[in-house]
Write a protein that holds these residues in place. Structure first.
Motif, mmCIF file in Angstrom:
data_model
loop_
_atom_site.group_PDB
_atom_site.id
_atom_site.type_symbol
_atom_site.label_atom_id
_atom_site.label_comp_id
_atom_site.label_asym_id
_atom_site.label_seq_id
_atom_site.Cartn_x
_atom_site.Cartn_y
_atom_site.Cartn_z
ATOM 1 N N PHE A 17 -7.741 -6.965 -2.665
ATOM 2 C CA PHE A 17 -6.181 -6.288 -2.472
ATOM 3 C C PHE A 17 -5.378 -5.930 -3.727
ATOM 4 C CE2 PHE A 17 -6.313 -10.610 -0.823
ATOM 5 C CZ PHE A 17 -6.456 -10.572 0.066
ATOM 6 N N MET A 18 -5.721 -5.995 -5.377
ATOM 7 C CA MET A 18 -5.288 -5.532 -5.893
ATOM 8 C C MET A 18 -5.376 -4.221 -6.758
ATOM 9 S SD MET A 18 -6.870 -8.517 -8.734
ATOM 10 C CE MET A 18 -7.757 -8.331 -9.611
ATOM 11 N N SER A 32 0.865 -1.107 -0.264
ATOM 12 C CA SER A 32 0.357 -0.085 0.057
ATOM 13 C C SER A 32 0.933 1.282 -0.310
ATOM 14 C CB SER A 32 -0.863 -0.212 1.273
ATOM 15 O OG SER A 32 -1.528 -1.025 0.761
ATOM 16 N N ASP A 33 2.075 1.158 0.969
ATOM 17 C CA ASP A 33 2.904 2.148 1.034
ATOM 18 C C ASP A 33 3.497 2.315 -0.476
ATOM 19 O OD1 ASP A 33 4.397 4.584 1.561
ATOM 20 O OD2 ASP A 33 5.421 3.810 3.387
ATOM 21 N N ALA A 34 3.487 2.808 -1.630
ATOM 22 C CA ALA A 34 4.030 2.212 -2.784
ATOM 23 C C ALA A 34 5.191 3.716 -2.168
ATOM 24 C CB ALA A 34 3.050 2.569 -3.870
ATOM 25 N N ALA A 36 -16.621 3.163 -6.492
ATOM 26 C CA ALA A 36 -17.164 1.481 -7.268
ATOM 27 C C ALA A 36 -16.045 0.504 -7.149
ATOM 28 C CB ALA A 36 -16.354 2.173 -8.852
ATOM 29 N N LYS A 37 -14.666 0.852 -6.620
ATOM 30 C CA LYS A 37 -14.577 -0.557 -6.245
ATOM 31 C C LYS A 37 -13.882 -0.779 -5.201
ATOM 32 C CE LYS A 37 -10.112 -2.896 -5.535
ATOM 33 N NZ LYS A 37 -9.160 -3.008 -4.895
ATOM 34 N N LYS A 38 -14.655 -0.136 -3.971
ATOM 35 C CA LYS A 38 -14.692 -0.270 -2.592
ATOM 36 C C LYS A 38 -17.035 -1.307 -2.523
ATOM 37 C CE LYS A 38 -16.368 1.687 0.625
ATOM 38 N NZ LYS A 38 -16.997 2.860 1.999
ATOM 39 N N GLU A 46 -9.303 -0.230 2.689
ATOM 40 C CA GLU A 46 -9.750 -0.197 3.137
ATOM 41 C C GLU A 46 -8.015 1.333 2.710
ATOM 42 O OE1 GLU A 46 -8.101 -3.283 4.119
ATOM 43 O OE2 GLU A 46 -9.570 -2.951 4.700
ATOM 44 N N ILE A 47 -7.385 1.628 1.932
ATOM 45 C CA ILE A 47 -6.943 2.014 0.732
ATOM 46 C C ILE A 47 -7.676 3.371 -0.295
ATOM 47 C CG2 ILE A 47 -4.926 3.010 -0.847
ATOM 48 C CD1 ILE A 47 -4.236 1.979 1.912
ATOM 49 N N GLN A 48 -8.694 2.429 -0.511
ATOM 50 C CA GLN A 48 -9.998 3.516 -1.084
ATOM 51 C C GLN A 48 -10.747 4.275 0.103
ATOM 52 O OE1 GLN A 48 -9.927 2.346 -4.043
ATOM 53 N NE2 GLN A 48 -8.171 0.918 -4.152
ATOM 54 N N ASN A 49 -10.822 3.721 1.175
ATOM 55 C CA ASN A 49 -11.583 4.467 2.678
ATOM 56 C C ASN A 49 -10.918 5.659 2.676
ATOM 57 O OD1 ASN A 49 -13.907 3.213 2.629
ATOM 58 N ND2 ASN A 49 -13.488 1.422 4.210
#
Ligand code: FAD
Length: 382
Positions: free
Chosen positions: A362-363, A133-135, A320-322, A368-371
């Protein structure tokens, strides 16, 4: 399907091709791909022969030049049969589009025609064993050396790693600059010092050929640069919104296939002197599947439409993704439930798609990252 999108004649033809291709080449074989854990390389070539290898590449560069909305419809149709196969095509199509948009004439000459024909498959290498996540915390190092760089490090969780022929690699070239020091290099997978890791044994979705790469003293030249410092990280993050609504489209395809199969099953299955379809509890469960399917479709195509119109699609794509990945997981289990134990057989489409729906969480950024994206948007300027 209640909701429909507006496409050109050429785009609709490609969607029809994708639908026929799924029925003939993907759905009948997807169970075997999963069982044997094979990556269907021939099927990818066959898809490219029908025009599905460079759908986002402009026509001037030899692709189909369709809108992102049309691409969503194509990926929705393919995922109806197998999400893992489709995701490899999504990554590949994005890869070819990125080369067409950002690549030098030299890089395009070297790779683009082979990518559009799927003679070589593209892989996008950002995630690492110690970072997801922390790209911006990329640890792969491209150390400046004479006129070029020397690459060392490892990448993990890479779609199509088992068979990709061209790699776009995100590597840190100057740690003092943080994310601004990251560059993106595009090279052939056979280059000296490139080693494949895996493929991974996962809960499902093995047709994706997921794995990693290890780099040991790989020599990179200026000709290999796809994106320079600063532009590389911005480019990776810029493309993520479209990748997110493509995941929404794939979830729509999976749930659509499972609902169709469940309806067919309950209409034929007897219990207590009637059809399973006659129980109101079953009808309402299927009605809820249909409602969520409609909602995931609306969110997905609304995000794609925003993108096509040149708007900021970050929030829409995150919604949309979430929603689509959560709904897919829940509604696929409902489709299994109405079929009783038979719904749990791995050859049943809902059961096979179930593991793939989890993968989708995940991908291209976890739920959580969408949030994080959505809440940042909500609180901006407060
Ligand atoms: C099938 C599949 C294919 C993939 N293909 C590719 C590919 O082709 N190329 C590529 O580069 N990557 C690929 N990925 C990797 C994917 O992008 C990462 O899995 C994803 O970014 C999450 O990283 P992580 O798995 O390391 O989880 P981590 O970042 O380690 O996160 C662990 C947990 O912490 C949560 N978390 C992390 N940060 C926050 C935060 N700020 N707030 C709240 N919660 C947080 C996460 O949501 C998660 O629940 C793929 C993954 C899968 C499963």
């Amino acid at each position: 399907m209640c909701f429909d999108v507006s496409l050109t004649v050429q785009e609709q033809e490609l969607v029809d091709i994708a639908q026929d291709f799924t029925a003939a080449e993907i759905t009948p074989n997807a169970g075997d791909w999963e069982h044997d854990r094979t990556y269907p390389r021939d099927t990818q070539m066959a898809a490219a022969a029908r025009g599905l290898g460079g759908v986002l590449v402009p026509k001037a560069d030899g692709g189909q030049g369709v809108s992102y909305t049309a691409a969503c419809r194509i990926f929705e149709e393919l995922a109806n049969g197998c999400m893992a196969f489709t995701f490899s095509m999504v990554v590949h199509n994005n890869f070819a589009m990125s080369l067409a948009a950002n690549g030098s004439a030299l890089l395009k000459d070297k790779f683009l025609a082979d990518l559009i024909a799927c003679r070589r498959i593209g892989a996008f290498l950002l995630t690492e064993p110690g970072m997801g996540s922390d790209a911006q915390a990329v640890a792969c190092m491209a150390r400046p050396d004479n006129d070029g760089w020397v690459l060392d490090g490892e990448k993990a969780w890479i779609s199509s790693a088992s068979h990709a022929g061209v790699l776009s690699i995100y590597a840190q070239t100057d740690p003092s600059k943080g994310w601004r020091g990251i560059m993106c290099f595009m090279i052939e997978a056979e280059r000296e010092g490139v080693h494949r890791v895996g493929p991974y044994a996962m809960a499902g979705g093995h047709a994706l050929g997921t794995g990693g790469f290890r780099f040991e003293g790989v020599r990179l030249t200026r000709d290999d640069v796809l994106l320079e410092q600063e532009a590389a990280f911005k480019g990776a993050m810029g493309g993520i919104d479209s990748a997110r609504f493509f995941v929404g489209a794939m979830c729509t395809g999976m749930v659509s296939a499972a609902l169709e199969r469940s309806l067919e099953y309950v209409a034929a299955r007897p219990a207590f002197g009637q059809k399973v379809a006659d129980f109101q509890g079953i009808q309402w469960m299927l009605a809820d599947v249909a409602t969520d399917l409609e909602a995931m479709r609306l969110l997905t195509y609304s995000a794609a439409d925003t993108w096509d119109r040149g708007g900021n699609a970050s929030m829409a794509a995150a919604h949309a993704k979430k929603f689509a990945t959560r709904a897919a997981l829940t509604r696929l289990t409902d489709c299994m439930q109405v079929m009783g134990a038979n719904g749990f057989m791995i050859d049943e489409v809902a059961a096979r798609h179930f593991a793939s729906a989890k993968m989708c969480q995940f991908m291209d950024g976890t739920t959580e990252i969408q949030n994080v994206v959505i809440s940042r948007g909500l609180l901006r300027n407060r």
